[in-house]
Scaffold this active site. Structure first.
Site, PDB file in Angstrom:
ATOM      1  N   LYS A  38       0.828  -1.213   0.000  1.00  0.00           N
ATOM      2  CA  LYS A  38       0.000   0.000   0.000  1.00  0.00           C
ATOM      3  C   LYS A  38       0.861   1.261   0.000  1.00  0.00           C
ATOM      4  CE  LYS A  38      -3.614   2.090   2.880  1.00  0.00           C
ATOM      5  NZ  LYS A  38      -4.317   1.980   4.177  1.00  0.00           N
ATOM      6  N   THR A 137       5.317 -12.550  14.682  1.00  0.00           N
ATOM      7  CA  THR A 137       6.343 -12.033  15.590  1.00  0.00           C
ATOM      8  C   THR A 137       6.376 -12.829  16.896  1.00  0.00           C
ATOM      9  OG1 THR A 137       6.799 -10.126  17.011  1.00  0.00           O
ATOM     10  CG2 THR A 137       4.558 -10.359  16.267  1.00  0.00           C
ATOM     11  N   ASP A 138       7.519 -12.770  17.588  1.00  0.00           N
ATOM     12  CA  ASP A 138       7.590 -13.416  18.910  1.00  0.00           C
ATOM     13  C   ASP A 138       6.743 -12.675  19.950  1.00  0.00           C
ATOM     14  OD1 ASP A 138       9.174 -11.131  19.163  1.00  0.00           O
ATOM     15  OD2 ASP A 138      10.942 -12.168  19.935  1.00  0.00           O
ATOM     16  N   GLU A 139       6.333 -11.430  19.618  1.00  0.00           N
ATOM     17  CA  GLU A 139       5.623 -10.621  20.615  1.00  0.00           C
ATOM     18  C   GLU A 139       4.251 -11.202  20.974  1.00  0.00           C
ATOM     19  OE1 GLU A 139       6.075  -6.379  20.121  1.00  0.00           O
ATOM     20  OE2 GLU A 139       7.895  -6.647  18.938  1.00  0.00           O
ATOM     21  N   TYR A 163      -0.407  -3.917  19.134  1.00  0.00           N
ATOM     22  CA  TYR A 163       0.302  -4.517  17.989  1.00  0.00           C
ATOM     23  C   TYR A 163       0.320  -6.032  18.113  1.00  0.00           C
ATOM     24  CZ  TYR A 163       4.334  -6.350  15.389  1.00  0.00           C
ATOM     25  OH  TYR A 163       5.144  -7.113  14.590  1.00  0.00           O
ATOM     26  N   LYS A 167      -1.438  -8.991  15.822  1.00  0.00           N
ATOM     27  CA  LYS A 167      -0.692 -10.061  15.147  1.00  0.00           C
ATOM     28  C   LYS A 167      -1.197 -11.427  15.620  1.00  0.00           C
ATOM     29  CE  LYS A 167       2.318  -9.839  12.630  1.00  0.00           C
ATOM     30  NZ  LYS A 167       2.380  -9.718  11.131  1.00  0.00           N
ATOM     31  N   LEU A 203      14.179   1.166  17.245  1.00  0.00           N
ATOM     32  CA  LEU A 203      15.314   1.536  18.089  1.00  0.00           C
ATOM     33  C   LEU A 203      16.641   1.745  17.334  1.00  0.00           C
ATOM     34  CD1 LEU A 203      16.313   1.825  21.129  1.00  0.00           C
ATOM     35  CD2 LEU A 203      17.072  -0.522  20.881  1.00  0.00           C
TER      36      LEU A 203
HETATM   37  P1  NAD Z   1       7.390  -2.388   8.040  1.00  0.00           P
HETATM   38  O1  NAD Z   1       6.490  -1.527   8.874  1.00  0.00           O
HETATM   39  O2  NAD Z   1       8.781  -1.927   7.747  1.00  0.00           O
HETATM   40  O3  NAD Z   1       6.708  -2.678   6.623  1.00  0.00           O
HETATM   41  C1  NAD Z   1       5.359  -2.974   6.489  1.00  0.00           C
HETATM   42  C2  NAD Z   1       4.989  -2.861   5.011  1.00  0.00           C
HETATM   43  O4  NAD Z   1       3.613  -3.208   4.884  1.00  0.00           O
HETATM   44  C3  NAD Z   1       5.162  -1.456   4.438  1.00  0.00           C
HETATM   45  O5  NAD Z   1       5.797  -1.527   3.183  1.00  0.00           O
HETATM   46  C4  NAD Z   1       3.737  -0.961   4.288  1.00  0.00           C
HETATM   47  O6  NAD Z   1       3.568  -0.030   3.232  1.00  0.00           O
HETATM   48  C5  NAD Z   1       2.989  -2.264   4.043  1.00  0.00           C
HETATM   49  N1  NAD Z   1       1.564  -2.173   4.405  1.00  0.00           N
HETATM   50  C6  NAD Z   1       1.036  -1.698   5.576  1.00  0.00           C
HETATM   51  N2  NAD Z   1      -0.304  -1.757   5.531  1.00  0.00           N
HETATM   52  C7  NAD Z   1      -0.628  -2.295   4.322  1.00  0.00           C
HETATM   53  C8  NAD Z   1      -1.852  -2.617   3.696  1.00  0.00           C
HETATM   54  N3  NAD Z   1      -3.039  -2.375   4.308  1.00  0.00           N
HETATM   55  N4  NAD Z   1      -1.829  -3.186   2.468  1.00  0.00           N
HETATM   56  C9  NAD Z   1      -0.638  -3.415   1.834  1.00  0.00           C
HETATM   57  N5  NAD Z   1       0.539  -3.100   2.380  1.00  0.00           N
HETATM   58  C10 NAD Z   1       0.549  -2.548   3.606  1.00  0.00           C
HETATM   59  O7  NAD Z   1       7.377  -3.804   8.753  1.00  0.00           O
HETATM   60  P2  NAD Z   1       8.559  -4.872   8.954  1.00  0.00           P
HETATM   61  O8  NAD Z   1       9.339  -4.506  10.143  1.00  0.00           O
HETATM   62  O9  NAD Z   1       9.222  -5.085   7.654  1.00  0.00           O
HETATM   63  O10 NAD Z   1       7.697  -6.159   9.325  1.00  0.00           O
HETATM   64  C11 NAD Z   1       7.174  -6.997   8.295  1.00  0.00           C
HETATM   65  C12 NAD Z   1       6.393  -8.129   8.928  1.00  0.00           C
HETATM   66  O11 NAD Z   1       7.250  -8.875   9.791  1.00  0.00           O
HETATM   67  C13 NAD Z   1       5.213  -7.666   9.792  1.00  0.00           C
HETATM   68  O12 NAD Z   1       4.156  -8.555   9.587  1.00  0.00           O
HETATM   69  C14 NAD Z   1       5.760  -7.759  11.221  1.00  0.00           C
HETATM   70  O13 NAD Z   1       4.715  -8.006  12.129  1.00  0.00           O
HETATM   71  C15 NAD Z   1       6.695  -8.951  11.106  1.00  0.00           C
HETATM   72  N6  NAD Z   1       7.835  -8.959  12.044  1.00  0.00           N
HETATM   73  C16 NAD Z   1       8.636  -7.851  12.165  1.00  0.00           C
HETATM   74  C17 NAD Z   1       9.736  -7.899  13.026  1.00  0.00           C
HETATM   75  C18 NAD Z   1      10.684  -6.730  13.154  1.00  0.00           C
HETATM   76  O14 NAD Z   1      11.589  -6.774  13.991  1.00  0.00           O
HETATM   77  N7  NAD Z   1      10.565  -5.698  12.341  1.00  0.00           N
HETATM   78  C19 NAD Z   1       9.993  -9.062  13.771  1.00  0.00           C
HETATM   79  C20 NAD Z   1       9.136 -10.163  13.612  1.00  0.00           C
HETATM   80  C21 NAD Z   1       8.066 -10.099  12.743  1.00  0.00           C
HETATM   81  P1  TYD Z   2      11.426  -1.376  18.913  1.00  0.00           P
HETATM   82  O1  TYD Z   2      12.562  -1.202  17.956  1.00  0.00           O
HETATM   83  O2  TYD Z   2      10.282  -0.415  18.849  1.00  0.00           O
HETATM   84  O3  TYD Z   2      10.937  -2.894  18.791  1.00  0.00           O
HETATM   85  P2  TYD Z   2       9.859  -3.715  19.711  1.00  0.00           P
HETATM   86  O4  TYD Z   2       9.119  -2.767  20.571  1.00  0.00           O
HETATM   87  O5  TYD Z   2       8.981  -4.343  18.672  1.00  0.00           O
HETATM   88  O6  TYD Z   2      10.687  -4.714  20.483  1.00  0.00           O
HETATM   89  O7  TYD Z   2      12.029  -1.294  20.391  1.00  0.00           O
HETATM   90  C1  TYD Z   2      13.049  -2.163  20.827  1.00  0.00           C
HETATM   91  C2  TYD Z   2      13.270  -1.899  22.301  1.00  0.00           C
HETATM   92  O8  TYD Z   2      13.800  -0.571  22.473  1.00  0.00           O
HETATM   93  C3  TYD Z   2      11.992  -1.938  23.132  1.00  0.00           C
HETATM   94  O9  TYD Z   2      12.270  -2.514  24.393  1.00  0.00           O
HETATM   95  C4  TYD Z   2      11.603  -0.476  23.277  1.00  0.00           C
HETATM   96  C5  TYD Z   2      12.955   0.225  23.301  1.00  0.00           C
HETATM   97  N1  TYD Z   2      12.957   1.594  22.729  1.00  0.00           N
HETATM   98  C6  TYD Z   2      13.514   2.657  23.457  1.00  0.00           C
HETATM   99  O10 TYD Z   2      13.994   2.489  24.598  1.00  0.00           O
HETATM  100  N2  TYD Z   2      13.506   3.902  22.897  1.00  0.00           N
HETATM  101  C7  TYD Z   2      12.991   4.142  21.660  1.00  0.00           C
HETATM  102  O11 TYD Z   2      12.990   5.312  21.196  1.00  0.00           O
HETATM  103  C8  TYD Z   2      12.453   3.040  20.919  1.00  0.00           C
HETATM  104  C9  TYD Z   2      11.870   3.249  19.549  1.00  0.00           C
HETATM  105  C10 TYD Z   2      12.455   1.779  21.488  1.00  0.00           C
END
Ligand code: NAD
Ligand code: TYD
Length: 355
Positions: A38, A137-139, A163, A167, A203
């Site tokens: 999107k 996610t592990d969350e 969030y 998920k 972070l």
């Molecule tokens: P991100 O926020 O960087 O990217 C999300 C993407 O989804 C973006 O390109 C956005 O434009 C698209 N999007 C959002 N809403 C949409 C919609 N309605 N239709 C089509 N596209 C849409 O996310 P990320 O960090 O790359 O995470 C990707 C996936 O992996 C997610 O499902 C997240 O829950 C999962 N995940 C992320 C992490 C992490 O550390 N980032 C860890 C474990 C799992």
């Molecule tokens: P984040 O990158 O948002 O990932 P998640 O919340 O999905 O684990 O945050 C990683 C960790 O860092 C989390 O414990 C929250 C903390 N954090 C800060 O202390 N300051 C910040 O500005 C952000 C974005 C996260």
């Protein structure tokens, strides 16, 4: 041109999705990769400049919540596989605006599941050779104490943030489609990712950028929360292995056995950025600023990924020290990418959080 497989990758313009798209487009020229995104504030086609002209790559701008459009997409491209990453992904945003998370993560996933089911049901071979792979996610497992335990595939779901609740809801729908209709689905739950192209509200890129600009580093609470960090390319490699060899209906945890207390990680980031910028040791230490804790802040995440290692042979390829060095280097060498993604809507959001 005829392709061996037609695979949708949702969220392919985001952080992890762009690494998955890159890996699949380069490694499998015989597959057609359809990147459906999107382009919300988190989606950025600049993440894919190096592969955007490849013959086996197509970008489609669309919303996973648009059920009619998803049905049309499955039909038009004769889709036989989907790797679903599109989501709202930032916990702090979910605390401010839970509705968007329920809409995108739950209803969007449901629309994709139903579109896949209806299209595959209409084919003579039905679900034969099809795969719906949902990235989670592990969350969803909640939080751990400082007791050396890990999240396994059998850990009970116990989400705490909007969030992780959204998920968890989407994971349940995927399993419901598997159990009720026999849809060939699987789910993976991964720990925190880091690496190039991550949106700088998370972070690691946020702190690298703030150090570069001499801005405060907002540490939530006492900085004692623990996260388990995995280099994003290793997550993409795991997705490749599981998409091809994972058992239908199964769940795999993905993680690097790499736990870091936030404050310790932040010190590594400061040391690395200062060193690579040629600053004397300790230059940016004063930027550490303790701020009010995140609401409902999960204490500790730690993934047991032994099932993936034992059954499918996947292991992380990078040590953390190497991964963080590469990551800091990438952000410092690509300031224009950073400037581009933090302009506009994101800047207003950030200002509303901290000013
Ligand atoms: P991100 O926020 O960087 O990217 C999300 C993407 O989804 C973006 O390109 C956005 O434009 C698209 N999007 C959002 N809403 C949409 C919609 N309605 N239709 C089509 N596209 C849409 O996310 P990320 O960090 O790359 O995470 C990707 C996936 O992996 C997610 O499902 C997240 O829950 C999962 N995940 C992320 C992490 C992490 O550390 N980032 C860890 C474990 C799992
Ligand atoms: P984040 O990158 O948002 O990932 P998640 O919340 O999905 O684990 O945050 C990683 C960790 O860092 C989390 O414990 C929250 C903390 N954090 C800060 O202390 N300051 C910040 O500005 C952000 C974005 C996260």
């Amino acid at each position: 041109m005829s392709f061996k497989r037609n695979i949708i990758i949702t969220g392919g313009a985001g952080f992890i999705g762009s690494h998955v798209v890159r890996l699949f487009v380069n490694k499998y020229p015989e597959y057609r990769i359809i990147n459906l995104d999107k382009l919300t504030y988190a989606g950025n086609l600049a993440n894919l400049r190096d592969i955007e002209n490849e013959e086996n790559y197509i970008f489609v701008k669309g919303d996973i919540c648009d059920y009619e459009a998803m049905q049309a997409l499955f039909r038009e491209y004769k889709v036989d596989g989907i790797i679903h990453l599109a989501a709202e992904s930032h916990v702090d945003r979910s605390i401010k605006d839970p509705f968007t998370f329920a809409q995108t993560n739950v209803m969007g996933t449901l629309a994709l599941l139903q579109a896949a089911k209806v299209y595959w049901d209409s084919l003579p071979e039905k679900y034969e050779g099809k795969r719906f792979y949902h990235i989670s996610t592990d969350e969803v497992y909640g939080t751990l104490a400082f007791d050396g335990t890990f999240f396994t595939e059998d850990t009970k779901y116990d989400p705490h943030s909007p969030y992780s609740a959204s998920k968890a809801g989407s994971d349940h729908f995927v399993r419901a489609f598997q159990d009720t209709y026999g849809l060939p689905a699987l789910v993976t739950n991964c720990s925190n990712n880091y690496g190039p192209y991550q949106f700088p509200e998370k972070l690691i890129p946020l702190f690298i950028n703030n150090i570069r600009q001499g801005k405060p580093l907002p540490v939530y609470g006492k900085g004692e929360n623990v996260r388990d960090w995995l280099y994003v390319v290793d997550h993409a490699r795991a997705i490749d292995v599981i998409f091809h060899a994972g058992k239908t209906g199964d769940t795999y945890n993905i993680g690097g056995f790499n736990e870091w207390k936030n404050i310790d990680l932040i010190k590594v980031i400061i040391e690395t950025v200062d060193r690579l910028l040629g600053n004397p040791v300790g230059t940016s230490d004063h930027l550490i600023t303790y701020v009010t804790d995140r609401l409902g802040h999960d204490l500790r995440y730690a993934i047991d990924s032994n099932k993936l290692k034992n059954e499918l042979g996947w292991e992380p390829s990078l040590q953390f020290e190497e991964g963080i060095e590469k990551t800091v280097q990438w952000y410092l060498e690509n300031p224009e990418w950073m400037e581009h993604v933090i302009s506009g809507e994101y800047q207003q959001y950030y200002d509303s959080m901290y000013n």
